[in-house]
Design an enzyme around this catalytic site. Structure first.
Site, PDB file in Angstrom:
ATOM      1  N   LYS A   1       2.269  -2.942  -0.245  1.00  0.00           N
ATOM      2  CA  LYS A   1       1.064  -2.913  -0.439  1.00  0.00           C
ATOM      3  C   LYS A   1      -0.809  -2.528   0.461  1.00  0.00           C
ATOM      4  CE  LYS A   1       2.203   0.116  -4.005  1.00  0.00           C
ATOM      5  NZ  LYS A   1       2.867   1.177  -4.323  1.00  0.00           N
TER       6      LYS A   1
HETATM    7  C1  PLP Z   1       7.671  -4.742  -6.441  1.00  0.00           C
HETATM    8  C2  PLP Z   1       7.400  -3.197  -5.381  1.00  0.00           C
HETATM    9  N1  PLP Z   1       8.094  -2.719  -5.810  1.00  0.00           N
HETATM   10  C3  PLP Z   1       8.494  -1.436  -5.259  1.00  0.00           C
HETATM   11  C4  PLP Z   1       7.204  -0.284  -5.337  1.00  0.00           C
HETATM   12  C5  PLP Z   1       7.127   0.401  -5.175  1.00  0.00           C
HETATM   13  O1  PLP Z   1       6.132   1.543  -3.774  1.00  0.00           O
HETATM   14  P1  PLP Z   1       6.024   3.002  -3.906  1.00  0.00           P
HETATM   15  O2  PLP Z   1       4.543   3.032  -4.855  1.00  0.00           O
HETATM   16  O3  PLP Z   1       5.058   2.635  -2.112  1.00  0.00           O
HETATM   17  O4  PLP Z   1       6.109   3.269  -4.262  1.00  0.00           O
HETATM   18  C6  PLP Z   1       5.833  -1.538  -5.774  1.00  0.00           C
HETATM   19  C7  PLP Z   1       5.176  -0.358  -5.244  1.00  0.00           C
HETATM   20  O5  PLP Z   1       3.935  -0.971  -6.190  1.00  0.00           O
HETATM   21  C8  PLP Z   1       5.770  -2.016  -5.868  1.00  0.00           C
HETATM   22  O6  PLP Z   1       4.868  -3.295  -6.313  1.00  0.00           O
END
Ligand code: PLP
Length: 460
Positions: free
Chosen positions: A51
């Site tokens: 992120k």
């Molecule tokens: C630990 C974790 N896994 C998966 C995701 C999912 O990613 P995305 O928001 O790009 O779909 C996030 C998003 O905040 C996350 O913090």
């Protein structure tokens, strides 16, 4: 796909180290999965998650658009990782940061944000997104109240997926020398999957994009049917994936399929990655690997799969890496308590169902004969509803209907369907005031029913 060692670069500040993360081949945890599986290990980013990429992009796009001005305050609702990326950007660029988090996020995530100078608002998880106390609403309210503040809104801000289109997608393409055939990743805001998918599909439209979803989330059903089904929404434990909203960053057209993974299977897979590959990863990374495992029969022998692992395991040491926490939830393999075990005693009996075109009388007779209080409604293809004693009493009394009324005019929503590997606790979480029972898919296409009563006797 190997590299020679180069002198590490010197950077102007920590933000310049974001991206260019390694691809690492998986071994023991993917035994039996056709082809080769690589992990895109995103914890190598300075904030320990993928992120960082989108957080920096949202901030820089807002600066360019004049939405974020010197001395301003960034306010964001985050599961923690976006907050971390924003915190790095805020420190280096001199902004104040306020994060709203839901109370299911790990304490470690909150402490780390505080360590980087962010102010934290902890909001209840189990409220609707439009409730004034939800972490979405609190962020919006603070943005309205605080002068010179900017609310990036990672869910609908398309700079999120753009960051992955510009960096993560090209990296994966180049690292696999264009050989990637399948990309698998957990989906929350949808930024990672949609940005990477757009880049990869532009390079090769045949690349399959698989999104990993959680039980309790709306994505899979919406993708398959176009229906935003609120009966799919219930509390779950996995952090970061699944949603009760449809964020603008999810481009459903670029995603070939969704696969749901239970809280228990995701946690166990993450623990395997630590012990068998030396990768100490976050909870949703286990879910992503487990999603791939569940879909392994769809992979050709020469598949080159890339699973993106979002974050580092240090934020989950009090949770999935803590045996007591795992045991309390019935997640450890040695504990009994998955739903397949709960239906084991009556698996030999046929699942009683009723058809939508049958009269209520048939439902009453079946309930009386078998001493049961509810029946799933099945139209020969799929479960289309449910009928309970309460539905029947309401139809006969308040609605003044007769016993010849067709079931389809009286039935309620279908019972939630969970896989046999889900824990009893997950089963309880899936029940609501309106839902009297669950359907357990204990083998492909084979279901059995568990009533509220059955579940409660498992924990009492
Ligand atoms: C630990 C974790 N896994 C998966 C995701 C999912 O990613 P995305 O928001 O790009 O779909 C996030 C998003 O905040 C996350 O913090």
């Amino acid at each position: 796909m190997s590299t020679t060692r180069q002198t590490p670069p010197v950077y102007e500040n920590i933000l310049e180290t974001i991206g260019r993360t390694p691809l690492v081949k998986l071994h023991k945890t993917v035994e039996g999965i056709p082809g080769t599986v690589y992990a895109k290990v995103e914890y190598f980013n300075p904030g320990h998650s993928t992120k960082d990429r989108m957080a920096l992009k949202m901030v820089e796009d807002a600066e360019r658009a004049g939405l974020l001005k010197p001395g301003g305050t960034i306010i964001e609702c985050t599961s923690g990782n976006t907050g971390m990326g924003l915190a790095l950007a805020a420190v280096v660029k001199g902004y104040k940061l306020i994060c709203t988090l839901s109370d299911k996020q790990s304490k470690e995530k909150m402490d780390v944000l505080r360590a980087l100078g962010a102010e934290i608002y902890v909001c209840p998880t189990n409220v609707a997104p439009d409730h004034p106390d939800s972490y979405y609403s609190v962020a919006r309210r603070l943005n309205a109240e605080i002068p010179n503040s900017y609310f990036p809104n990672q869910y609908d801000n398309l700079s999120n997926r753009e960051a992955h289109y510009e960096t993560t997608g090209p990296e994966i393409w180049e690292q696999t020398e264009g050989k990637i055939t399948h990309f698998i990743v957990g989906v929350g805001t949808g930024g990672t999957i949609s940005g990477v998918a757009k880049y990869l599909k532009e390079k090769n439209p045949a690349i399959q994009i698989w999104g990993v979803d959680s039980y309790g989330s709306v994505f899979k059903k919406y993708h398959e049917t176009g229906v935003f089904d609120t009966s799919e929404i219930y509390g779950y434990i996995t952090e970061g994936i699944g949603e009760d909203i449809l964020p603008k960053n999810v481009d459903f057209d670029l995603i070939d399929r969704f696969e749901k993974v239970t809280d228990r299977d995701g946690a166990l897979a993450a623990r395997e990655l630590a012990r068998q590959e030396g990768l100490l990863l976050g909870y949703s990374c286990g879910s992503a690997l487990q999603g791939l495992r569940q879909l392994k029969d769809e992979l050709p022998a020469d598949a080159v799969s890339v699973v993106l692992f979002h974050d580092h395991g240090s934020r989950y040491v009090g949770k999935i890496y803590n045996d007591d926490w795992m045991r309390e939830r019935g997640f450890l393999k040695e504990t009994t308590g998955n739903l397949a075990e709960a239906v084991a005693g009556h698996k030999h009996l046929p699942l009683l169902t009723i058809q939508p075109e049958e009269p209520l009388m048939n439902a009453v007779v079946a309930m009386k004969r078998h001493s049961i209080s509810q029946l799933p409604v099945h139209d020969g293809q799929r479960f289309v509803g449910s009928i309970t004693e309460s539905h029947i009493i309401q139809a006969l009394t308040e609605e003044g209907r007769g016993m010849d009324t067709l079931v389809k005019h009286v039935m309620g929503a279908p019972f939630p369907v969970l896989p046999g590997s889900a824990s009893v606790q997950e089963g309880i979480a899936a029940l609501s005031k309106e839902q009297n029972a669950l359907l357990i898919e204990w083998a492909p296409g084979k279901h059995h029913i568990l009533s509220k009563h059955d579940l409660l006797t498992r924990i009492a």
